[in-house]
Design a protein around this motif. Structure first.
Motif, PDB file in Angstrom:
ATOM      1  N   PHE A   1       0.824  -1.210   0.000  1.00 38.41           N
ATOM      2  CA  PHE A   1       0.000   0.000   0.000  1.00 38.41           C
ATOM      3  C   PHE A   1       0.859   1.260   0.000  1.00 38.41           C
ATOM      4  O   PHE A   1       0.414   2.318  -0.430  1.00 38.41           O
ATOM      5  CB  PHE A   1      -0.958   0.004   1.196  1.00 38.41           C
ATOM      6  CG  PHE A   1      -2.179  -0.831   0.979  1.00 38.41           C
ATOM      7  CD1 PHE A   1      -3.298  -0.299   0.353  1.00 38.41           C
ATOM      8  CD2 PHE A   1      -2.209  -2.155   1.367  1.00 38.41           C
ATOM      9  CE1 PHE A   1      -4.423  -1.073   0.125  1.00 38.41           C
ATOM     10  CE2 PHE A   1      -3.328  -2.936   1.152  1.00 38.41           C
ATOM     11  CZ  PHE A   1      -4.443  -2.402   0.525  1.00 38.41           C
TER      12      PHE A   1
ATOM     13  N   GLY B   1     -11.577  -6.295  -7.708  1.00 37.73           N
ATOM     14  CA  GLY B   1     -11.395  -6.423  -6.270  1.00 37.73           C
ATOM     15  C   GLY B   1     -10.245  -5.575  -5.768  1.00 37.73           C
ATOM     16  O   GLY B   1      -9.547  -4.914  -6.539  1.00 37.73           O
ATOM     17  N   HIS B   2     -10.040  -5.622  -4.452  1.00 31.76           N
ATOM     18  CA  HIS B   2      -8.959  -4.873  -3.822  1.00 31.76           C
ATOM     19  C   HIS B   2      -7.660  -5.667  -3.961  1.00 31.76           C
ATOM     20  O   HIS B   2      -7.094  -6.181  -2.990  1.00 31.76           O
ATOM     21  CB  HIS B   2      -9.275  -4.628  -2.355  1.00 31.76           C
ATOM     22  CG  HIS B   2     -10.441  -3.705  -2.144  1.00 31.76           C
ATOM     23  ND1 HIS B   2     -11.760  -4.140  -2.200  1.00 31.76           N
ATOM     24  CD2 HIS B   2     -10.498  -2.374  -1.884  1.00 31.76           C
ATOM     25  CE1 HIS B   2     -12.570  -3.116  -1.975  1.00 31.76           C
ATOM     26  NE2 HIS B   2     -11.832  -2.035  -1.788  1.00 31.76           N
ATOM     27  N   THR B   3      -7.207  -5.767  -5.207  1.00 29.53           N
ATOM     28  CA  THR B   3      -5.991  -6.502  -5.510  1.00 29.53           C
ATOM     29  C   THR B   3      -5.204  -5.720  -6.550  1.00 29.53           C
ATOM     30  O   THR B   3      -5.782  -5.166  -7.484  1.00 29.53           O
ATOM     31  CB  THR B   3      -6.313  -7.929  -6.001  1.00 29.53           C
ATOM     32  OG1 THR B   3      -5.101  -8.607  -6.321  1.00 29.53           O
ATOM     33  CG2 THR B   3      -7.231  -7.924  -7.203  1.00 29.53           C
TER      34      THR B   3
ATOM     35  N   ASN C   1      -3.067  -2.461  -7.900  1.00 30.59           N
ATOM     36  CA  ASN C   1      -3.421  -1.043  -7.784  1.00 30.59           C
ATOM     37  C   ASN C   1      -4.740  -0.794  -8.507  1.00 30.59           C
ATOM     38  O   ASN C   1      -4.771  -0.350  -9.651  1.00 30.59           O
ATOM     39  CB  ASN C   1      -2.319  -0.160  -8.363  1.00 30.59           C
ATOM     40  CG  ASN C   1      -2.542   1.316  -8.055  1.00 30.59           C
ATOM     41  OD1 ASN C   1      -3.655   1.733  -7.729  1.00 30.59           O
ATOM     42  ND2 ASN C   1      -1.495   2.114  -8.152  1.00 30.59           N
ATOM     43  N   TRP C   2      -5.846  -1.113  -7.813  1.00 34.58           N
ATOM     44  CA  TRP C   2      -7.166  -0.972  -8.435  1.00 34.58           C
ATOM     45  C   TRP C   2      -7.483   0.479  -8.785  1.00 34.58           C
ATOM     46  O   TRP C   2      -8.302   0.731  -9.654  1.00 34.58           O
ATOM     47  CB  TRP C   2      -8.237  -1.564  -7.535  1.00 34.58           C
ATOM     48  CG  TRP C   2      -8.429  -0.852  -6.228  1.00 34.58           C
ATOM     49  CD1 TRP C   2      -9.224   0.232  -5.986  1.00 34.58           C
ATOM     50  CD2 TRP C   2      -7.805  -1.172  -4.974  1.00 34.58           C
ATOM     51  NE1 TRP C   2      -9.131   0.614  -4.660  1.00 34.58           N
ATOM     52  CE2 TRP C   2      -8.275  -0.231  -4.019  1.00 34.58           C
ATOM     53  CE3 TRP C   2      -6.913  -2.157  -4.568  1.00 34.58           C
ATOM     54  CZ2 TRP C   2      -7.865  -0.261  -2.689  1.00 34.58           C
ATOM     55  CZ3 TRP C   2      -6.511  -2.184  -3.243  1.00 34.58           C
ATOM     56  CH2 TRP C   2      -6.973  -1.249  -2.323  1.00 34.58           C
ATOM     57  N   GLU C   3      -6.827   1.444  -8.160  1.00 36.27           N
ATOM     58  CA  GLU C   3      -7.049   2.843  -8.515  1.00 36.27           C
ATOM     59  C   GLU C   3      -6.527   3.137  -9.929  1.00 36.27           C
ATOM     60  O   GLU C   3      -7.052   4.011 -10.618  1.00 36.27           O
ATOM     61  CB  GLU C   3      -6.355   3.766  -7.513  1.00 36.27           C
ATOM     62  CG  GLU C   3      -6.968   3.779  -6.116  1.00 36.27           C
ATOM     63  CD  GLU C   3      -8.331   4.469  -6.089  1.00 36.27           C
ATOM     64  OE1 GLU C   3      -8.738   5.050  -7.109  1.00 36.27           O
ATOM     65  OE2 GLU C   3      -8.995   4.409  -5.036  1.00 36.27           O
TER      66      GLU C   3
ATOM     67  N   LEU D   1     -16.054  -2.686  -7.092  1.00 31.97           N
ATOM     68  CA  LEU D   1     -15.247  -3.567  -6.261  1.00 31.97           C
ATOM     69  C   LEU D   1     -16.176  -4.589  -5.626  1.00 31.97           C
ATOM     70  O   LEU D   1     -17.149  -4.216  -4.961  1.00 31.97           O
ATOM     71  CB  LEU D   1     -14.513  -2.757  -5.195  1.00 31.97           C
ATOM     72  CG  LEU D   1     -13.401  -1.844  -5.732  1.00 31.97           C
ATOM     73  CD1 LEU D   1     -13.078  -0.745  -4.729  1.00 31.97           C
ATOM     74  CD2 LEU D   1     -12.156  -2.661  -6.043  1.00 31.97           C
TER      75      LEU D   1
ATOM     76  N   GLN E   1     -15.449  -7.686  -0.925  1.00 32.53           N
ATOM     77  CA  GLN E   1     -15.455  -7.504   0.517  1.00 32.53           C
ATOM     78  C   GLN E   1     -16.746  -8.023   1.139  1.00 32.53           C
ATOM     79  O   GLN E   1     -17.713  -8.340   0.450  1.00 32.53           O
ATOM     80  CB  GLN E   1     -15.229  -6.032   0.868  1.00 32.53           C
ATOM     81  CG  GLN E   1     -13.824  -5.561   0.506  1.00 32.53           C
ATOM     82  CD  GLN E   1     -13.450  -4.267   1.196  1.00 32.53           C
ATOM     83  OE1 GLN E   1     -14.244  -3.369   1.353  1.00 32.53           O
ATOM     84  NE2 GLN E   1     -12.191  -4.168   1.605  1.00 32.53           N
TER      85      GLN E   1
ATOM     86  N   TRP F   1      -3.549  -9.108  -2.592  1.00 32.10           N
ATOM     87  CA  TRP F   1      -4.931  -8.943  -2.137  1.00 32.10           C
ATOM     88  C   TRP F   1      -4.949  -8.339  -0.741  1.00 32.10           C
ATOM     89  O   TRP F   1      -3.984  -8.444   0.021  1.00 32.10           O
ATOM     90  CB  TRP F   1      -5.663 -10.290  -2.142  1.00 32.10           C
ATOM     91  CG  TRP F   1      -7.171 -10.145  -2.026  1.00 32.10           C
ATOM     92  CD1 TRP F   1      -7.960  -9.320  -2.756  1.00 32.10           C
ATOM     93  CD2 TRP F   1      -8.028 -10.844  -1.128  1.00 32.10           C
ATOM     94  NE1 TRP F   1      -9.286  -9.467  -2.378  1.00 32.10           N
ATOM     95  CE2 TRP F   1      -9.354 -10.401  -1.380  1.00 32.10           C
ATOM     96  CE3 TRP F   1      -7.838 -11.819  -0.151  1.00 32.10           C
ATOM     97  CZ2 TRP F   1     -10.464 -10.889  -0.683  1.00 32.10           C
ATOM     98  CZ3 TRP F   1      -8.933 -12.303   0.538  1.00 32.10           C
ATOM     99  CH2 TRP F   1     -10.228 -11.836   0.267  1.00 32.10           C
ATOM    100  N   PHE F   2      -6.064  -7.723  -0.384  1.00 31.52           N
ATOM    101  CA  PHE F   2      -6.208  -7.006   0.889  1.00 31.52           C
ATOM    102  C   PHE F   2      -6.626  -7.980   1.995  1.00 31.52           C
ATOM    103  O   PHE F   2      -7.778  -8.034   2.397  1.00 31.52           O
ATOM    104  CB  PHE F   2      -7.243  -5.893   0.710  1.00 31.52           C
ATOM    105  CG  PHE F   2      -7.372  -4.971   1.887  1.00 31.52           C
ATOM    106  CD1 PHE F   2      -6.284  -4.642   2.669  1.00 31.52           C
ATOM    107  CD2 PHE F   2      -8.600  -4.399   2.204  1.00 31.52           C
ATOM    108  CE1 PHE F   2      -6.408  -3.790   3.749  1.00 31.52           C
ATOM    109  CE2 PHE F   2      -8.737  -3.535   3.275  1.00 31.52           C
ATOM    110  CZ  PHE F   2      -7.634  -3.231   4.050  1.00 31.52           C
TER     111      PHE F   2
ATOM    112  N   HIS G   1      -8.594  -7.155   5.485  1.00 30.94           N
ATOM    113  CA  HIS G   1     -10.049  -7.016   5.577  1.00 30.94           C
ATOM    114  C   HIS G   1     -10.645  -8.265   6.223  1.00 30.94           C
ATOM    115  O   HIS G   1     -10.298  -9.393   5.866  1.00 30.94           O
ATOM    116  CB  HIS G   1     -10.642  -6.814   4.181  1.00 30.94           C
ATOM    117  CG  HIS G   1     -12.129  -6.877   4.133  1.00 30.94           C
ATOM    118  ND1 HIS G   1     -12.927  -5.952   4.775  1.00 30.94           N
ATOM    119  CD2 HIS G   1     -12.982  -7.750   3.535  1.00 30.94           C
ATOM    120  CE1 HIS G   1     -14.196  -6.244   4.562  1.00 30.94           C
ATOM    121  NE2 HIS G   1     -14.253  -7.345   3.813  1.00 30.94           N
TER     122      HIS G   1
END
Length: 288
Positions: free
Chosen positions: A70, A114-116, A118-120, A182, A185, A274-275, A278
């Motif tokens: 991150f 998903g939050h995997t 650099n999804w931004e 996303l 979660q 992956w995050f 969470h």
């Protein structure tokens, strides 16, 4: 004032070479790592062991790396003004034909990710490739942070709408836009649907498949991963068609299970991206 301070830091980040920016980001994350709550670290390790079947030592490594990344991700977001001018040097896209097929009917589509990785950066990469992308944002509590991140998301080509503005999502899809969501979660007990994920009963969000079904558009699973050379690879999977039978719940569940299977395979291939911090099974524990 905070907003302009962030812009100043962004300006400095844009002057850095990519590898230096990655190193600075990782160093910041390393400094913060000891302050992360012990229970959160233990939760991540437990989830990794339960899902991947690795040793505790390997699980601790994956948990730490998935958190430290991150730092470099933050620096990459701050460098969006530079990346935006050189996107082809930062990202390659595999399976663009799947995305094109999903939008071919002109009715828009749903991107499930998903939050995997650099999804931004994912939405910007697809926008630069010529796809009309709507990023669905969660409103930030800090107004300066909200203003900054949405300005930068727009800068790299996305149209941004907030997650509670479903009416605008429908309007944009009718104009041929793809809505990026996303979908990895924990969902609340009222709105979620229980599916199989890593061999466990898992409460999943229904939004991507519900929207796709209601608008008769496909759901395209797309993920992004960072390679060893610092470049990113976007992976587009074939569209998932959501059935439209009399059993709405089954239609949604069947499509989402296909997505969960693809997401699981991606996480297994790139576990450190992956995050894991969470609490993915929180609502399932609360049901018992």
């Amino acid at each position: 004032m905070i907003y302009y301070m962030i812009l100043a830091v962004s300006y400095i980040a844009c002057l850095m070479p990519g590898r230096l920016a990655d190193a600075v980001g990782r160093s910041i994350a390393l400094v913060l790592w000891p302050f992360l709550p012990k229970k959160r670290k233990e939760l991540a390790v437990k989830q990794i062991i339960d899902c991947l079947g690795v040793t505790e030592t390997e699980a601790k490594h994956i948990a730490k790396e998935s958190t430290l990344r991150f730092g470099s991700m933050l620096l990459e977001v701050l460098r969006f003004p530079y990346i935006n001018r050189h996107m082809e040097d930062f990202v390659t896209i595999e399976g663009k034909e799947h995305m094109a097929a999903g939008l071919a009917a002109g009715r828009g589509g749903i991107i499930a990710t998903g939050h995997t990785g650099n999804w931004e950066l994912l939405g910007g990469a697809l926008s630069h490739a010529g796809f009309p992308i709507v990023g669905v944002a969660q409103r930030q509590k800090e107004a300066a942070a909200d203003k900054f991140i949405n300005r930068y998301r727009t800068m790299i080509g996305m149209h941004i709408t907030y997650k509670d503005d479903v009416r605008e999502m429908f309007q944009m899809m009718k104009q041929g836009w793809a809505i990026g969501l996303l979908a990895d979660q924990d969902a609340n007990r009222k709105d979620g649907i229980v599916l199989n994920f890593f061999g466990h009963a898992t409460n999943c969000v229904t939004g991507p498949a519900s929207l796709a079904r209601s608008q008769n558009v496909p759901m395209v699973p797309i993920f992004i991963t960072k390679q060893k050379d610092g470049r990113h690879r976007v992976i587009c999977h074939p569209p998932i068609e959501v059935a439209h039978t009399k059993d709405k719940k089954k239609d949604i569940a069947d499509a989402l299970q296909q997505y969960q299977n693809i997401l699981e395979a991606h996480i297994r291939a790139y576990p450190t991206e992956w995050f894991w911090l969470h609490d993915r099974w929180k609502s399932m524990r609360n049901r018992s």
